[in-house]
Design a protein around this motif. Structure first.
Motif, PDB file in Angstrom:
ATOM      1  N   SER A 164      36.063  46.954  52.386  1.00 46.79           N
ATOM      2  CA  SER A 164      37.051  45.890  52.184  1.00 46.79           C
ATOM      3  C   SER A 164      37.703  45.404  53.468  1.00 46.79           C
ATOM      4  CB  SER A 164      38.136  46.376  51.213  1.00 46.79           C
ATOM      5  OG  SER A 164      38.699  47.597  51.679  1.00 46.79           O
ATOM      6  N   LYS A 177      42.717  41.302  43.773  1.00 47.37           N
ATOM      7  CA  LYS A 177      41.723  41.154  44.838  1.00 47.37           C
ATOM      8  C   LYS A 177      40.485  40.406  44.331  1.00 47.37           C
ATOM      9  CE  LYS A 177      44.013  43.855  47.755  1.00 47.37           C
ATOM     10  NZ  LYS A 177      45.061  44.364  46.866  1.00 47.37           N
ATOM     11  N   ILE A 179      36.560  40.439  44.534  1.00 49.83           N
ATOM     12  CA  ILE A 179      35.577  41.479  44.816  1.00 49.83           C
ATOM     13  C   ILE A 179      34.158  40.981  44.544  1.00 49.83           C
ATOM     14  CG2 ILE A 179      34.898  43.862  44.378  1.00 49.83           C
ATOM     15  CD1 ILE A 179      37.766  43.779  45.230  1.00 49.83           C
ATOM     16  N   ALA A 216      36.569  42.166  49.262  1.00 48.43           N
ATOM     17  CA  ALA A 216      35.893  43.461  49.318  1.00 48.43           C
ATOM     18  C   ALA A 216      34.519  43.338  48.671  1.00 48.43           C
ATOM     19  CB  ALA A 216      36.720  44.534  48.617  1.00 48.43           C
TER      20      ALA A 216
END
Length: 352
Positions: A164, A177, A179, A216
């Motif tokens: 990340s 987040k 991802i 990430a």
């Protein structure tokens, strides 16, 4: 009359000797290939770059096929998405755009529900025995689930982790987040933990991270550097969080058009033993990436405490239930399938 009879006997003996010599010569050809077999030139397609260890492993596999076929089956490898995008490789084999293709079934969520068991967290401890276990297990299901291609083999990479731009330690850190998941199962986990999934193939991943489209990525260790992703991330969880399973499949018409001897050569190279052979150099490469990243300046590689591992396990419990529902919807028996996979992993010393 006696002379004519002798001539016939001698001629018959000569014909018999010639036929025997010919038969011995043909039997001596590797793989039992016959002299009258027509030449076959296969196109092999992968979407990983030339330096990826999968490519030389597949080239060695193809060279073994050429030798075993007496030179009647030759192959050319096309890496780096030369023949088509990573997401399209299953259909490329189905449609004959390539003869053999390297497929990540997780790129098409829901299409291969039984095979998706290979994406469940905390199942695989390593990529070598894990590949043998996955291949051995999936042969009971491939004929139905991937019936529009000729299944050759299945394998996994060595367990990967989460890498990340901002530090992530426990599942709750994923909330908010963006991802890039490794497959449909990890994508489901990201969603349930409050994150947003960013779909990108491996070759596209560095770009989405550098542009801030993703924060990430779930990815295997050695490939982080192979795809240049280490330039876009700096934090790495040192734990085997997941694996991605893959298949190597063939166009059915291409296989059906071969002679029986050539089909046998292909069959002899589409085995559990070969699955582990193909996976081993890749597994070694990925595992070595952990120490390489530890040695790089500007990167933090950190283990999880037992309590933090327990948090990840708890957070992923319902992924198995979701997978089971997908298998049931497709008419399968999830309990039997998962039990068989776990038994296979245990046999090959690859259970987490």
């Amino acid at each position: 009359m006696a002379f004519e009879g002798t001539k016939r006997r001698v001629g018959g003996l000569a014909a018999l000797v010639s036929a025997s010599v010919l038969a011995l010569g043909l039997a001596g050809l590797p793989g039992g290939a016959l002299a009258q077999d027509r030449m076959v030139n296969l196109k092999l397609s992968t979407w990983v770059p030339p330096a990826h260890p999968l490519n030389p492993a597949l080239q060695a596999w193809a060279a073994s096929i050429e030798k075993a076929s007496g030179g009647t089956i030759k192959s050319t490898l096309f890496p780096s998405e030369q023949l088509g995008k990573a997401f399209d490789h299953y259909d490329m084999a189905r449609d004959g755009i390539a003869d053999f293709t390297y497929v990540n079934p997780g790129y098409q969520p829901g299409r291969f529900p039984i095979f998706a068991a290979g994406q469940l967290p905390f199942l695989f401890s390593n990529g070598k025995g894990g590949s043998a276990a996955l291949d051995e297990w999936y042969r009971a299901y491939a004929g139905k689930e991937m019936q529009d291609v000729h299944f050759c083999m299945a394998f996994v990479h060595d367990p990967g982790s989460l890498h990340s731009r901002v530090k992530i330690v426990v599942p709750s850190d994923i909330s908010g987040k963006k991802i890039r998941p490794a497959g449909q199962t990890i994508a489901a986990m990201v969603t349930q933990l409050g994150g947003t999934n960013v779909q990108a193939s491996a070759p596209e991943s560095r770009d989405v991270l550098e542009r801030g489209v993703a924060d990430a990525i779930f990815f295997p260790w050695g490939s982080i550097m192979l795809f240049g992703i280490e330039k876009a991330v700096k934090y790495h969880i040192d734990a085997p969080l997941y694996t991605s399973p893959f298949v190597w499949v063939m166009n059915k018409d291409r296989y059906d058009g071969m002679s029986d001897a050539q089909k046998k050569v292909i069959d002899d190279h589409c085995t559990t033993e070969w699955a582990e052979k193909i996976a081993t150099p890749w597994a070694d490469f990925e595992h070595a990436g952990i120490e390489k990243l530890k040695a790089m300046s500007g990167h933090e590689v950190y283990p999880l405490t037992p309590e933090q591992v327990a948090e990840w396990r708890k957070a992923t419990e319902n992924l198995t239930m979701a997978w089971a529902e997908g298998v049931k919807s497709a008419g399968g028996d999830p309990d039997a399938a998962l039990s068989a996979l776990k038994e296979s992993l245990a046999r090959h010393d690859a259970a987490f």
